[in-house]
Design a protein around this motif. Sequence first.
Motif, PDB file in Angstrom:
ATOM      1  N   LYS A   1       0.827  -1.204   0.000  1.00  8.86           N
ATOM      2  CA  LYS A   1       0.000   0.000   0.000  1.00  8.86           C
ATOM      3  C   LYS A   1       0.862   1.254   0.000  1.00  8.86           C
ATOM      4  O   LYS A   1       0.589   2.211  -0.732  1.00  8.86           O
ATOM      5  CB  LYS A   1      -0.923  -0.030   1.222  1.00  8.86           C
ATOM      6  N   THR A   2       1.927   1.250   0.785  1.00 10.15           N
ATOM      7  CA  THR A   2       2.842   2.390   0.826  1.00 10.15           C
ATOM      8  C   THR A   2       3.583   2.549  -0.495  1.00 10.15           C
ATOM      9  O   THR A   2       3.785   3.662  -0.984  1.00 10.15           O
ATOM     10  CB  THR A   2       3.855   2.218   1.968  1.00 10.15           C
ATOM     11  N   ALA A   3       4.007   1.426  -1.079  1.00 10.27           N
ATOM     12  CA  ALA A   3       4.745   1.482  -2.349  1.00 10.27           C
ATOM     13  C   ALA A   3       3.881   2.032  -3.473  1.00 10.27           C
ATOM     14  O   ALA A   3       4.366   2.792  -4.323  1.00 10.27           O
ATOM     15  CB  ALA A   3       5.262   0.092  -2.706  1.00 10.27           C
ATOM     16  N   LEU A   4       2.608   1.660  -3.475  1.00 17.89           N
ATOM     17  CA  LEU A   4       1.709   2.175  -4.494  1.00 17.89           C
ATOM     18  C   LEU A   4       1.452   3.664  -4.320  1.00 17.89           C
ATOM     19  O   LEU A   4       1.199   4.378  -5.291  1.00 17.89           O
ATOM     20  CB  LEU A   4       0.376   1.416  -4.460  1.00 17.89           C
ATOM     21  N   GLY A   5       1.508   4.135  -3.073  1.00 18.44           N
ATOM     22  CA  GLY A   5       1.255   5.542  -2.807  1.00 18.44           C
ATOM     23  C   GLY A   5      -0.208   5.909  -2.864  1.00 18.44           C
ATOM     24  O   GLY A   5      -0.558   7.069  -3.112  1.00 18.44           O
TER      25      GLY A   5
ATOM     26  N   VAL B   1      -6.170   3.814   0.339  1.00 12.27           N
ATOM     27  CA  VAL B   1      -6.790   2.778  -0.495  1.00 12.27           C
ATOM     28  C   VAL B   1      -5.779   1.675  -0.762  1.00 12.27           C
ATOM     29  O   VAL B   1      -4.680   1.959  -1.254  1.00 12.27           O
ATOM     30  CB  VAL B   1      -7.283   3.369  -1.840  1.00 12.27           C
ATOM     31  N   PRO B   2      -6.105   0.408  -0.443  1.00 16.82           N
ATOM     32  CA  PRO B   2      -7.332  -0.036   0.227  1.00 16.82           C
ATOM     33  C   PRO B   2      -7.313   0.331   1.713  1.00 16.82           C
ATOM     34  O   PRO B   2      -6.235   0.496   2.287  1.00 16.82           O
ATOM     35  CB  PRO B   2      -7.296  -1.554   0.040  1.00 16.82           C
ATOM     36  N   PRO B   3      -8.485   0.458   2.331  1.00 13.16           N
ATOM     37  CA  PRO B   3      -8.548   0.814   3.759  1.00 13.16           C
ATOM     38  C   PRO B   3      -7.827  -0.219   4.628  1.00 13.16           C
ATOM     39  O   PRO B   3      -7.687  -1.381   4.241  1.00 13.16           O
ATOM     40  CB  PRO B   3     -10.059   0.822   4.044  1.00 13.16           C
TER      41      PRO B   3
END
Length: 213
Positions: free
Chosen positions: A45-49, A53-55
């Motif tokens: 999730k962090t890598a995608l920035g 999202v997703p919660p």
Amino acid sequence: MESVIKDINPVLQLLIVMTVFSLIPLVFCCMTSFLRFVIVFSMLKTALGTQSVPPSIVIVGLSMILTFFTMGPTFQKMYDMGSVPYQQNQNIIMAINEGSKPLKEFMMKQTRESDLAFFIELTKKKAPANPDEITIWEVAPAYIMSELKTAFEIGFVIFVPFIVLDLVVANILLALGMFMLSPTIISLPFKLLIFIAVDGWALIVQGLVTSYN
């Protein structure tokens, strides 16, 4: 040891059981595959920035479902082994002791020998002759250390392509003179596009699940 366990007062047994039940969330989070799942998904999730999202509840829920899926056989063994002494002599302490053995076996399979040796040495006891002599409380911290390292290694592999994409976008914007435009805003759609194109969720979930088989 078994004779001592049998002689424990039933009231004291009940108190121990209540204490054990209060530790179930801790055991589930730190002594199962949940630890690896939740860390990897959080780093993804962090890598995608994508920020929110997703919660977080979705990440935790997915991690819990995958944990039950990967550890289903282990949980079944724990129930089967723990139910035998309880049905024979109604001793809850013996049931917990026997039921924890499959969990210890699972953790030992995922634990590095160097981490396990470190915590065994800290106890300053004689070196165990076989795995049965190692207690679950010696295995648990070694398992957590091993899982943290494994999860961060997987997270690093996930991070690399996204960081490369961020650098490429940042250099392009710099070359065009767009200093005020945030590279992360431009790179986010491309990250999502690439992640979807390679079926990223399936790759990561399948890789994590098969890593326990």
